[in-house]
Motif scaffolding. Structure first.
Motif, PDB file in Angstrom:
ATOM      1  N   GLU A   3      54.548  54.917  34.941  1.00 27.86           N
ATOM      2  CA  GLU A   3      53.763  54.991  36.170  1.00 27.86           C
ATOM      3  C   GLU A   3      54.171  53.858  37.091  1.00 27.86           C
ATOM      4  O   GLU A   3      54.445  52.751  36.649  1.00 27.86           O
ATOM      5  N   THR A   4      54.173  54.166  38.385  1.00 25.15           N
ATOM      6  CA  THR A   4      54.449  53.144  39.382  1.00 25.15           C
ATOM      7  C   THR A   4      53.228  52.236  39.482  1.00 25.15           C
ATOM      8  O   THR A   4      52.111  52.724  39.613  1.00 25.15           O
ATOM      9  N   PRO A   5      53.410  50.931  39.396  1.00 27.84           N
ATOM     10  CA  PRO A   5      52.247  50.047  39.503  1.00 27.84           C
ATOM     11  C   PRO A   5      51.644  50.139  40.907  1.00 27.84           C
ATOM     12  O   PRO A   5      52.365  50.288  41.887  1.00 27.84           O
ATOM     13  N   PRO A   6      50.315  50.068  40.999  1.00 24.02           N
ATOM     14  CA  PRO A   6      49.690  50.162  42.313  1.00 24.02           C
ATOM     15  C   PRO A   6      50.060  48.983  43.205  1.00 24.02           C
ATOM     16  O   PRO A   6      50.159  47.851  42.743  1.00 24.02           O
ATOM     17  N   VAL A   7      50.283  49.298  44.473  1.00 21.65           N
ATOM     18  CA  VAL A   7      50.509  48.256  45.462  1.00 21.65           C
ATOM     19  C   VAL A   7      49.169  47.593  45.771  1.00 21.65           C
ATOM     20  O   VAL A   7      49.061  46.390  45.894  1.00 21.65           O
ATOM     21  N   ARG A   8      48.125  48.413  45.839  1.00 22.83           N
ATOM     22  CA  ARG A   8      46.795  47.905  46.198  1.00 22.83           C
ATOM     23  C   ARG A   8      45.739  48.826  45.623  1.00 22.83           C
ATOM     24  O   ARG A   8      45.937  50.021  45.536  1.00 22.83           O
ATOM     25  N   GLN A   9      44.605  48.259  45.217  1.00 26.71           N
ATOM     26  CA  GLN A   9      43.464  49.026  44.729  1.00 26.71           C
ATOM     27  C   GLN A   9      42.214  48.595  45.480  1.00 26.71           C
ATOM     28  O   GLN A   9      42.077  47.429  45.844  1.00 26.71           O
ATOM     29  N   TRP A  10      41.311  49.553  45.677  1.00 26.98           N
ATOM     30  CA  TRP A  10      40.010  49.247  46.279  1.00 26.98           C
ATOM     31  C   TRP A  10      38.949  49.716  45.316  1.00 26.98           C
ATOM     32  O   TRP A  10      39.014  50.805  44.771  1.00 26.98           O
ATOM     33  N   LEU A 101      21.041  56.037  64.456  1.00 23.66           N
ATOM     34  CA  LEU A 101      19.902  55.118  64.464  1.00 23.66           C
ATOM     35  C   LEU A 101      20.290  53.705  64.884  1.00 23.66           C
ATOM     36  O   LEU A 101      19.853  52.714  64.307  1.00 23.66           O
ATOM     37  N   GLY A 102      21.162  53.606  65.867  1.00 19.91           N
ATOM     38  CA  GLY A 102      21.578  52.314  66.381  1.00 19.91           C
ATOM     39  C   GLY A 102      22.659  51.626  65.564  1.00 19.91           C
ATOM     40  O   GLY A 102      23.101  50.542  65.905  1.00 19.91           O
ATOM     41  N   LEU A 103      23.071  52.237  64.471  1.00 21.63           N
ATOM     42  CA  LEU A 103      24.127  51.692  63.624  1.00 21.63           C
ATOM     43  C   LEU A 103      25.314  52.654  63.631  1.00 21.63           C
ATOM     44  O   LEU A 103      25.156  53.845  63.822  1.00 21.63           O
ATOM     45  N   THR A 104      26.488  52.122  63.393  1.00 24.01           N
ATOM     46  CA  THR A 104      27.671  52.965  63.322  1.00 24.01           C
ATOM     47  C   THR A 104      28.168  52.979  61.880  1.00 24.01           C
ATOM     48  O   THR A 104      28.398  51.927  61.290  1.00 24.01           O
ATOM     49  N   SER A 105      28.292  54.179  61.331  1.00 22.37           N
ATOM     50  CA  SER A 105      28.825  54.285  59.976  1.00 22.37           C
ATOM     51  C   SER A 105      30.292  54.691  60.062  1.00 22.37           C
ATOM     52  O   SER A 105      30.686  55.451  60.933  1.00 22.37           O
ATOM     53  N   GLU A 106      31.088  54.132  59.158  1.00 21.44           N
ATOM     54  CA  GLU A 106      32.516  54.439  59.103  1.00 21.44           C
ATOM     55  C   GLU A 106      32.839  55.039  57.748  1.00 21.44           C
ATOM     56  O   GLU A 106      32.344  54.566  56.719  1.00 21.44           O
ATOM     57  N   THR A 107      33.686  56.061  57.760  1.00 21.72           N
ATOM     58  CA  THR A 107      34.128  56.708  56.539  1.00 21.72           C
ATOM     59  C   THR A 107      35.634  56.878  56.592  1.00 21.72           C
ATOM     60  O   THR A 107      36.172  57.357  57.588  1.00 21.72           O
ATOM     61  N   LEU A 108      36.318  56.477  55.533  1.00 19.70           N
ATOM     62  CA  LEU A 108      37.747  56.710  55.411  1.00 19.70           C
ATOM     63  C   LEU A 108      37.930  58.144  54.929  1.00 19.70           C
ATOM     64  O   LEU A 108      37.336  58.553  53.934  1.00 19.70           O
ATOM     65  N   GLU A 109      38.745  58.906  55.654  1.00 19.87           N
ATOM     66  CA  GLU A 109      39.021  60.296  55.298  1.00 19.87           C
ATOM     67  C   GLU A 109      40.497  60.425  54.936  1.00 19.87           C
ATOM     68  O   GLU A 109      41.363  60.069  55.736  1.00 19.87           O
ATOM     69  N   LEU A 124      34.788  51.051  48.718  1.00 22.98           N
ATOM     70  CA  LEU A 124      36.063  50.359  48.840  1.00 22.98           C
ATOM     71  C   LEU A 124      35.973  48.842  48.737  1.00 22.98           C
ATOM     72  O   LEU A 124      36.974  48.175  48.482  1.00 22.98           O
ATOM     73  N   GLY A 125      34.819  48.280  48.990  1.00 24.35           N
ATOM     74  CA  GLY A 125      34.702  46.832  48.998  1.00 24.35           C
ATOM     75  C   GLY A 125      35.355  46.211  50.219  1.00 24.35           C
ATOM     76  O   GLY A 125      35.605  45.001  50.254  1.00 24.35           O
ATOM     77  N   ALA A 126      35.671  47.024  51.214  1.00 22.46           N
ATOM     78  CA  ALA A 126      36.283  46.577  52.471  1.00 22.46           C
ATOM     79  C   ALA A 126      35.941  47.616  53.531  1.00 22.46           C
ATOM     80  O   ALA A 126      35.472  48.709  53.207  1.00 22.46           O
ATOM     81  N   ALA A 132      42.355  51.879  55.788  1.00 24.00           N
ATOM     82  CA  ALA A 132      43.224  52.879  56.419  1.00 24.00           C
ATOM     83  C   ALA A 132      44.519  52.240  56.901  1.00 24.00           C
ATOM     84  O   ALA A 132      45.613  52.803  56.711  1.00 24.00           O
ATOM     85  N   ALA A 133      44.427  51.054  57.493  1.00 20.86           N
ATOM     86  CA  ALA A 133      45.629  50.367  57.975  1.00 20.86           C
ATOM     87  C   ALA A 133      46.560  50.020  56.814  1.00 20.86           C
ATOM     88  O   ALA A 133      47.782  50.208  56.908  1.00 20.86           O
ATOM     89  N   GLU A 134      45.997  49.551  55.693  1.00 20.64           N
ATOM     90  CA  GLU A 134      46.830  49.203  54.541  1.00 20.64           C
ATOM     91  C   GLU A 134      47.458  50.440  53.899  1.00 20.64           C
ATOM     92  O   GLU A 134      48.600  50.410  53.455  1.00 20.64           O
ATOM     93  N   VAL A 135      46.689  51.528  53.830  1.00 19.41           N
ATOM     94  CA  VAL A 135      47.219  52.768  53.237  1.00 19.41           C
ATOM     95  C   VAL A 135      48.343  53.312  54.114  1.00 19.41           C
ATOM     96  O   VAL A 135      49.391  53.717  53.599  1.00 19.41           O
ATOM     97  N   ARG A 136      48.131  53.305  55.417  1.00 23.85           N
ATOM     98  CA  ARG A 136      49.209  53.767  56.316  1.00 23.85           C
ATOM     99  C   ARG A 136      50.464  52.899  56.189  1.00 23.85           C
ATOM    100  O   ARG A 136      51.573  53.404  56.215  1.00 23.85           O
ATOM    101  N   ALA A 137      50.273  51.597  56.042  1.00 22.74           N
ATOM    102  CA  ALA A 137      51.412  50.689  55.906  1.00 22.74           C
ATOM    103  C   ALA A 137      52.157  50.905  54.597  1.00 22.74           C
ATOM    104  O   ALA A 137      53.365  50.712  54.522  1.00 22.74           O
ATOM    105  N   ALA A 138      51.430  51.313  53.551  1.00 23.27           N
ATOM    106  CA  ALA A 138      52.069  51.531  52.246  1.00 23.27           C
ATOM    107  C   ALA A 138      52.808  52.853  52.168  1.00 23.27           C
ATOM    108  O   ALA A 138      53.674  53.035  51.316  1.00 23.27           O
TER     109      ALA A 138
END
Length: 142
Positions: A3-10, A101-109, A124-126, A132-138
């Motif tokens: 298996e290829t070792p992960p570059v990054r994990q969340w 309700l005055g808050l903005t929720s973000e979801t990675l798709e 994700l802990g982030a 998304a930026a890190e996944v696109r870069a990888a």
């Protein structure tokens, strides 16, 4: 199997399952304290506590929600399973923002054609934008 070792994990932040387990214990305690002999109230409190504890167990058994490497992505599937997504199947990586309700929720798709994988900040802990930026870069250039 090579298996290829992960570059990054969340992963789920470590404090989250602990908070869920404490909440489950509090639900049972409140159920015992305020049930006043009513078995339905106590049963509902125990049922809600069991659901919260099961959610916490999932966080403990499968804390890594998303991993990325040169070959593709690994996402959580079901309660604690994994699904491998080669880069060729990943059609889009986007962040959905919704004001509520005055808050903005973000979801990675992550759109893999036949499946859509959604991750929130507490999966994700982030922030989903950072991930998304890190996944696109990888992702290797086509």
């Amino acid at each position: 199997m090579d298996e290829t070792p992960p570059v990054r994990q969340w992963r789920v932040p470590t404090s989250l399952p602990a908070a869920k387990l404490v909440g489950a214990v509090l639900l049972v305690a409140l159920g015992l304290l305020f049930a006043d002999g009513d078995p339905v109230r106590l049963a509902l409190a125990v049922l809600a506590a069991a659901a919260l504890a099961a959610w916490a167990v999932r966080d403990l058994v499968a804390p890594v929600r998303l991993a990325v490497d040169a070959a593709g992505l690994t996402v959580i599937r079901g309660f604690a399973g994994r699904r491998r997504l080669p880069w060729s199947t990943v059609e889009a990586i986007a962040v959905d923002r919704r004001p509520r309700l005055g808050l903005t929720s973000e979801t990675l798709e992550i759109d893999a054609g036949d499946s859509l994988h959604l991750f929130g900040r507490y999966d994700l802990g982030a922030t989903p934008e950072e991930v998304a930026a890190e996944v696109r870069a990888a992702r290797p250039n086509p």
